[in-house]
Design a protein around this motif. Structure first.
Motif, mmCIF file in Angstrom:
data_model
loop_
_atom_site.group_PDB
_atom_site.id
_atom_site.type_symbol
_atom_site.label_atom_id
_atom_site.label_comp_id
_atom_site.label_asym_id
_atom_site.label_seq_id
_atom_site.Cartn_x
_atom_site.Cartn_y
_atom_site.Cartn_z
ATOM 1 N N SER A 9 -4.771 9.560 -1.350
ATOM 2 C CA SER A 9 -5.388 8.341 -0.849
ATOM 3 C C SER A 9 -5.003 8.227 0.619
ATOM 4 O O SER A 9 -3.917 8.625 1.022
ATOM 5 C CB SER A 9 -4.934 7.113 -1.646
ATOM 6 O OG SER A 9 -3.544 6.936 -1.560
ATOM 7 N N TYR A 65 -1.201 9.378 1.256
ATOM 8 C CA TYR A 65 -0.320 9.326 0.095
ATOM 9 C C TYR A 65 -0.800 10.351 -0.919
ATOM 10 O O TYR A 65 -1.980 10.375 -1.284
ATOM 11 C CB TYR A 65 -0.348 7.919 -0.518
ATOM 12 C CG TYR A 65 0.504 7.772 -1.753
ATOM 13 C CD1 TYR A 65 1.882 7.713 -1.652
ATOM 14 C CD2 TYR A 65 -0.072 7.685 -3.010
ATOM 15 C CE1 TYR A 65 2.680 7.577 -2.775
ATOM 16 C CE2 TYR A 65 0.711 7.546 -4.136
ATOM 17 C CZ TYR A 65 2.089 7.492 -4.022
ATOM 18 O OH TYR A 65 2.868 7.351 -5.143
ATOM 19 N N LEU A 67 -1.169 11.518 -4.529
ATOM 20 C CA LEU A 67 -1.122 10.907 -5.849
ATOM 21 C C LEU A 67 -0.306 11.779 -6.805
ATOM 22 O O LEU A 67 -0.509 12.993 -6.876
ATOM 23 C CB LEU A 67 -2.524 10.729 -6.415
ATOM 24 C CG LEU A 67 -3.274 9.479 -5.979
ATOM 25 C CD1 LEU A 67 -3.574 9.472 -4.511
ATOM 26 C CD2 LEU A 67 -4.527 9.326 -6.793
ATOM 27 N N ASP A 69 -0.386 11.144 -10.009
ATOM 28 C CA ASP A 69 -1.172 11.136 -11.235
ATOM 29 C C ASP A 69 -2.627 11.463 -10.924
ATOM 30 O O ASP A 69 -3.082 11.290 -9.800
ATOM 31 C CB ASP A 69 -1.152 9.732 -11.874
ATOM 32 C CG ASP A 69 0.249 9.215 -12.110
ATOM 33 O OD1 ASP A 69 1.065 9.955 -12.680
ATOM 34 O OD2 ASP A 69 0.520 8.065 -11.720
ATOM 35 N N GLY A 74 -4.411 2.689 -14.121
ATOM 36 C CA GLY A 74 -2.991 2.575 -13.819
ATOM 37 C C GLY A 74 -2.436 3.606 -12.857
ATOM 38 O O GLY A 74 -1.253 3.579 -12.530
ATOM 39 N N ALA A 75 -3.261 4.524 -12.365
ATOM 40 C CA ALA A 75 -2.768 5.541 -11.434
ATOM 41 C C ALA A 75 -2.415 4.881 -10.107
ATOM 42 O O ALA A 75 -3.128 4.019 -9.615
ATOM 43 C CB ALA A 75 -3.813 6.632 -11.213
ATOM 44 N N GLU A 76 -1.291 5.276 -9.534
ATOM 45 C CA GLU A 76 -0.875 4.742 -8.245
ATOM 46 C C GLU A 76 -1.678 5.428 -7.156
ATOM 47 O O GLU A 76 -1.620 6.640 -6.992
ATOM 48 C CB GLU A 76 0.621 4.983 -8.038
ATOM 49 C CG GLU A 76 1.164 4.370 -6.782
ATOM 50 C CD GLU A 76 2.665 4.529 -6.671
ATOM 51 O OE1 GLU A 76 3.360 3.507 -6.665
ATOM 52 O OE2 GLU A 76 3.125 5.685 -6.588
ATOM 53 N N LEU A 77 -2.424 4.630 -6.371
ATOM 54 C CA LEU A 77 -3.285 5.181 -5.330
ATOM 55 C C LEU A 77 -2.666 5.148 -3.950
ATOM 56 O O LEU A 77 -3.067 5.900 -3.081
ATOM 57 C CB LEU A 77 -4.611 4.427 -5.284
ATOM 58 C CG LEU A 77 -5.494 4.586 -6.499
ATOM 59 C CD1 LEU A 77 -6.793 3.830 -6.303
ATOM 60 C CD2 LEU A 77 -5.759 6.046 -6.804
ATOM 61 N N SER A 79 1.175 3.920 -1.709
ATOM 62 C CA SER A 79 2.488 3.289 -1.642
ATOM 63 C C SER A 79 2.987 3.416 -0.217
ATOM 64 O O SER A 79 2.897 4.482 0.384
ATOM 65 C CB SER A 79 3.458 3.977 -2.607
ATOM 66 O OG SER A 79 4.746 3.430 -2.479
#
Length: 111
Positions: A9, A65, A67, A69, A74-77, A79
Motif C-alpha cells: 500500500s 507499506y 502488506l 497478509d 481484516g488485512a492491514e493495508l 501502518s
C-alpha cells in the motif's frame, strides 16, 4: 514472494485547492509489485494522473507499506509509527481531529 510479486500500500498526499484554506487529501492505493521502489513508482505515476483529473497537485510524499497478509477482510493495508510526547487526546487533536476534516458520523447500517 511469488512470481506476481508482493502487495504494497502506498499513501500519497495531494493539495486539491490552492485557495486558503487549502484542501489536502491523503490517498492510500494498493499495488502488486516486485519491490517497495516499484510500488512507489506505480503509485506516483497514478498520483500524477489523479492530480490532473481533480485539478490538484501531487505533493511528492509517498509512504510505502509491505502488506504482511493477502488483501482481504481484516488485512492491514497501512501502518505508520510516529513518536510523540503528546497525551492521547492531544495527539488525536493535533494529527487526526483538527476540526478541519471533511467527515461525518457513520450511518447505522441496517441489513
Amino acid at each position: 514472494m511469488d512470481m506476481q510479486g508482493a502487495w504494497f500500500s502506498v499513501r500519497c498526499l495531494f493539495r486539491l485547492d490552492a485557495e486558503a484554506p487549502a484542501t489536502y487529501e491523503e490517498r492510500i492505493t494498493l499495488w502488486r509489485a516486485s519491490s517497495p521502489e516499484e510500488a512507489v513508482t506505480l503509485a506516483e505515476t497514478e498520483a500524477g494522473e489523479y492530480a490532473a483529473n481533480v485539478a490538484g497537485e501531487y505533493l511528492g510524499l509517498a509512504q510505502v507499506y509491505s502488506l504482511a497478509d493477502e488483501p482481504g477482510d481484516g488485512a492491514e493495508l497501512f501502518s505508520l509509527l510516529r513518536d510523540s510526547r503528546l497525551q492521547p487526546a492531544a495527539y488525536l487533536d493535533a494529527f487526526f481531529d483538527t476540526g478541519d476534516e471533511r467527515q461525518g458520523p457513520i450511518e447505522t447500517f441496517e441489513g
